[in-house]
Design a protein around this motif. Structure first.
Motif, PDB file in Angstrom:
ATOM      1  N   ALA A 265       0.852  -1.197   0.000  1.00 18.95           N
ATOM      2  CA  ALA A 265       0.000   0.000   0.000  1.00 18.95           C
ATOM      3  C   ALA A 265       0.884   1.242   0.000  1.00 18.95           C
ATOM      4  N   PRO A 266       0.512   2.249  -0.783  1.00 17.68           N
ATOM      5  CA  PRO A 266       1.329   3.470  -0.785  1.00 17.68           C
ATOM      6  C   PRO A 266       1.355   4.110   0.603  1.00 17.68           C
ATOM      7  N   GLU A 267       2.550   4.333   1.112  1.00 14.84           N
ATOM      8  CA  GLU A 267       2.740   4.916   2.442  1.00 14.84           C
ATOM      9  C   GLU A 267       2.124   6.324   2.482  1.00 14.84           C
ATOM     10  N   PRO A 268       1.306   6.613   3.483  1.00  9.81           N
ATOM     11  CA  PRO A 268       0.821   8.002   3.568  1.00  9.81           C
ATOM     12  C   PRO A 268       1.964   8.915   4.011  1.00  9.81           C
ATOM     13  N   LEU A 269       2.423   9.748   3.113  1.00  8.78           N
ATOM     14  CA  LEU A 269       3.590  10.593   3.411  1.00  8.78           C
ATOM     15  C   LEU A 269       3.148  12.010   3.689  1.00  8.78           C
ATOM     16  N   GLU A 270       3.717  12.596   4.737  1.00  2.00           N
ATOM     17  CA  GLU A 270       3.439  14.008   4.990  1.00  2.00           C
ATOM     18  C   GLU A 270       3.804  14.781   3.726  1.00  2.00           C
ATOM     19  N   SER A 271       3.012  15.777   3.431  1.00  2.69           N
ATOM     20  CA  SER A 271       3.250  16.574   2.228  1.00  2.69           C
ATOM     21  C   SER A 271       4.698  17.031   2.130  1.00  2.69           C
ATOM     22  N   GLU A 272       5.281  17.424   3.271  1.00  5.81           N
ATOM     23  CA  GLU A 272       6.639  17.995   3.246  1.00  5.81           C
ATOM     24  C   GLU A 272       7.732  16.934   3.378  1.00  5.81           C
ATOM     25  N   HIS A 273       7.372  15.674   3.368  1.00  6.96           N
ATOM     26  CA  HIS A 273       8.380  14.599   3.428  1.00  6.96           C
ATOM     27  C   HIS A 273       9.269  14.682   2.178  1.00  6.96           C
ATOM     28  N   PRO A 274      10.612  14.568   2.343  1.00  9.92           N
ATOM     29  CA  PRO A 274      11.492  14.690   1.171  1.00  9.92           C
ATOM     30  C   PRO A 274      11.359  13.519   0.194  1.00  9.92           C
ATOM     31  N   LEU A 275      10.939  13.828  -1.014  1.00  5.69           N
ATOM     32  CA  LEU A 275      10.817  12.809  -2.066  1.00  5.69           C
ATOM     33  C   LEU A 275      12.209  12.465  -2.595  1.00  5.69           C
ATOM     34  N   TYR A 276      12.963  13.508  -2.933  1.00  2.80           N
ATOM     35  CA  TYR A 276      14.327  13.268  -3.416  1.00  2.80           C
ATOM     36  C   TYR A 276      15.230  14.442  -3.114  1.00  2.80           C
ATOM     37  N   VAL A 277      16.510  14.158  -3.250  1.00  3.17           N
ATOM     38  CA  VAL A 277      17.536  15.187  -3.143  1.00  3.17           C
ATOM     39  C   VAL A 277      18.289  15.134  -4.467  1.00  3.17           C
ATOM     40  N   LEU A 278      18.424  16.270  -5.108  1.00  2.00           N
ATOM     41  CA  LEU A 278      19.174  16.273  -6.363  1.00  2.00           C
ATOM     42  C   LEU A 278      20.357  17.218  -6.226  1.00  2.00           C
ATOM     43  N   TYR A 279      21.526  16.700  -6.529  1.00  2.00           N
ATOM     44  CA  TYR A 279      22.755  17.485  -6.366  1.00  2.00           C
ATOM     45  C   TYR A 279      23.049  18.253  -7.648  1.00  2.00           C
ATOM     46  N   THR A 280      23.363  19.513  -7.480  1.00  2.00           N
ATOM     47  CA  THR A 280      23.713  20.308  -8.643  1.00  2.00           C
ATOM     48  C   THR A 280      25.004  21.064  -8.343  1.00  2.00           C
TER      49      THR A 280
END
Ligand code: 6R9
Length: 672
Positions: A265-280
């Motif tokens: 089941a898709p985990e209920p994630l807080e809206s502000e939970h970090p989806l990803y970090v992208l390095y630039t």
């Protein structure tokens, strides 16, 4: 500098609106848009809120925008919970899109006929099932759970997309590291993020050759100690891929043990939970890891897929961006799938096996919405129109570009040659930091302020403007700095904006206009009298020649407006009298040969056409320039060569031989 602002040597056609009145039967009205935009900015929170309501939330938010724990790190839709894999998969699988094609993936062609080596098609149901199985495996066998971190180091194969969606499903924060990066770059990103799982491939296909990637990953893991498990996707099938017992596992072996009925089941994630970090890459050494959240990011992608790409169920969308670039995250993986689109994804390069690869793909799958880059466009222009014209492009209906300013002649080429004057053509401005498109013309809102080379107007709700050093809006035609005055969903997210470094985040983006609280983008731009924004290049690559400020970009523009020049990189070298002077590395167009004559001509061209101060003291001809995979010229490397300094971080470099070319040309070993 005085004189008209330009893009690649071409003056900006501020007053030329190219009308496309027949497009989807609508007339366009930029004036009406400008009025609506002011309203949207005044009341942006309710606008974003109503867009958020169009998505499926597992729990509603309690506040649209609230303060985070660090300055300038806001929370969007706090209190709400959702899951991007649910948005991208489950909600389509539950409805009429269940058996719609989600992905059409084309592997790199083998052989000279140009036919793909492998084509794989996934319906939404297929993709949903595979993501469920993988999430099951990651959770049950690898112990991955919400809050854990994972690194992905692989080319654009379907498994990469499946891994990202499975991570999103579990709430595992991921970072994708471009498969062209070095072991050092991979190691520093893994360590910075504290990733415990690495996903990679045995090797990749490049222009008919196979290059090992697992060996590089192994080197990285010598330095990056946080990873204790590695999953390897078989791509090339190279027989001698090193595998470390107890740490490394073949993906296909693992998946064979997962039943096709496995569900997570898709985990209920807080809206502000970090989806990803992208390095630039920043201007300094250490890469910056920008954080994107779940809720705000999803809302921005949903809005911009509709507004900028006008995406709908009949479309076949294609963005040939790599998954290691932010464009790959937002407009290959999450944006199109959240919207339930059918998209083409490909592995390879645009000119392999022949320069018509892209046009073949467009013809073969009937691509209707196409998202390209200016550099790719200018490369195609060099190959000539025949490669394009011999393929059927009648399916195309909308074209955008991204990544750098598009010079008006490249815009015209897309409009006239590729799109046959039928398709709106735009240049969407945004950056890793913004998460999604910020300034663009918006065919989905019938907004087609098509001026060749412009970015257009800010999207609804986003208060972007061009200001002077004091933060005051510049007058029409004047150059200034691009800022975003308000907050937008999709901006760098909690907890710290930049992973582990809230101070650097605040300093980099908010210090410059701290009194006003503006987000400083680091780009130069011009705004014309109609309010259209024309981003002209980075503000952090300026030359100071005899006290005069000259943008490298402007100077390169001037060179490239010469008929013989296709691309140019300008850097400054120290000069005892003037402080520094520009030198230029120039790639010639097909049909032009390097000569002393031409060298002089190019210098004179700049002298007369731009400014005597800007005249390069040397012109070197090379066959290619050092570039990032996303096509940006790496002037920093050219400069290091010219100054005889160490190259520094070359992780983003697409082709190392290009640096050798610059070296040879500079040292005069190969006088071309
Ligand atoms: C998406 C992306 C961001 C920088 C940005 C600007 C340049 C991007 C542009 C553009 C003019 C456009 N840029 N799109 N300049 N017109 N349509 O490219 O992200 O790799 O982070 O680069 O690219 O200079 O500041 P990223």
């Amino acid at each position: 500098m005085t004189g008209e602002p330009e893009i690649l040597g071409e003056s900006l056609p501020f007053d030329e609106i190219v009308h496309l009145e027949s497009w989807r039967g609508e007339r366009v009205d930029p004036d009406a848009y400008r009025r609506a935009h002011s309203t949207s900015v005044r009341d942006s929170l309710s606008m974003w809120e109503s867009l958020a309501k169009e998505l499926d939330w597992q729990r509603p938010w309690t506040s649209v925008l609230s303060d985070g724990d660090h300055p300038n790190v806001a929370k969007w839709f706090a209190g709400g919970a959702l899951n991007l894999s649910q948005l991208a998969l489950d909600r389509h699988v539950a409805g009429p899109r269940r058996n719609k094609l989600a992905l059409i993936w084309e592997g790199e062609p083998v052989g000279k006929d140009g036919n793909p080596a492998e084509v794989r098609k996934y319906t939404y149901y297929d993709l949903w099932r595979e993501v469920n199985r993988l999430a099951f495996l990651l959770r049950n066998n690898f112990g991955m759970k919400k809050g854990d971190r994972m690194a992905v180091y692989m080319p654009l194969v379907p498994e990469a997309i499946i891994f990202l969606l499975a991570a999103a499903r579990l709430g595992v924060t991921f970072t994708v590291v471009f498969s062209g990066f070095s072991a050092e770059a991979l190691a520093s990103r893994i360590s910075d993020l504290g990733a415990k799982l690495l996903v990679t491939v045995d090797g990749l296909n490049r222009r008919g050759k196979q290059v090992g990637l697992k060996e590089i990953a192994d080197d990285a893991l010598e330095q990056a100690r946080t990873v204790n498990q590695v999953i390897v996707v078989r791509r090339t099938g190279a027989p001698d891929t090193p595998m470390k017992a107890g740490r490394d596992y073949w993906f296909d072996d693992l998946m064979r043990g997962v039943p096709s009925s496995a569900r997570v089941a898709p985990e209920p994630l807080e809206s502000e939970h970090p989806l990803y970090v992208l390095y630039t890459s920043g201007t300094t050494g250490k890469p910056k890891g920008l954080i994107h959240d779940n809720g705000g990011y999803a809302v921005l992608l949903h809005a911009t897929m509709k507004w900028a790409f006008d995406i709908n169920d009949g479309d076949v969308y294609w963005c040939p961006a790599d998954i290691g670039w932010v464009t790959g995250h937002s407009y290959v993986v999450f944006g199109p799938l959240i919207e339930g689109a059918t998209e083409v994804v490909y592995e390879g390069t645009l000119d392999f096996p022949k320069p018509d690869r892209w046009w073949r793909v467009i013809e073969r799958y009937g691509v209707s919405v196409f998202y390209t880059t200016p550099t790719a466009t200018r490369m195609q222009m060099r190959f000539g129109e025949d490669f394009v014209r011999k393929h059927d492009r009648s399916s195309l209906r909308l074209i955008h570009s991204v990544g750098e300013p598009i010079n008006p002649s490249a815009w015209r080429w897309l409009f006239e040659v590729v799109g046959e004057r039928r398709c709106p053509v735009g240049s969407t401005w945004w950056m890793t930091e913004t998460g999604g498109i910020m300034v663009s013309h918006l065919p989905g809102l019938k907004l087609l302020p098509m001026k060749p080379g412009t970015n257009g107007l800010p999207i609804p709700g986003v208060d972007a403007d061009v200001v002077d050093e004091g933060g005051q809006p510049v007058g029409p035609g004047e150059k200034g700095l691009l800022v975003i005055r308000n907050r937008w969903p999709g901006m760098p997210g909690p907890p710290t904006g930049m992973w582990g470094d809230p101070e650097r985040y605040a300093k980099q983006y908010f210090e410059r206009f701290s009194a006003k609280g503006y987000f400083y983008c680091g780009d130069y731009a011009v705004k014309d009298k109609d309010g259209y924004i024309w981003v002209a290049g980075r503000a952090d690559e300026v030359l100071k020649v005899a006290g005069h400020r000259i943008g490298t970009f402007e100077l390169e523009s001037s060179i490239v407006s010469h008929k013989a020049a296709s691309e140019a990189a300008v850097v400054a070298i120290p000069d005892p009298v003037k402080g520094e002077v520009p030198i230029a590395f120039v790639v010639l167009r097909e049909g032009f040969a390097p000569s002393e004559e031409l060298r002089k001509e190019v210098r004179l061209w700049v002298r007369n056409g731009f400014s005597p101060i800007a005249e390069p003291t040397q012109v070197y001809f090379v066959n290619r320039l050092p570039k990032t995979r996303s096509g940006k010229i790496m002037r920093r490397l050219v400069k290091a060569v010219a100054e005889g300094k160490p190259l520094g971080d070359v992780a983003t470099l697409e082709d190392e031989a290009s640096v050798d070319e610059v070296k040879q040309a500079y040292r005069g070993l190969k006088v071309t």
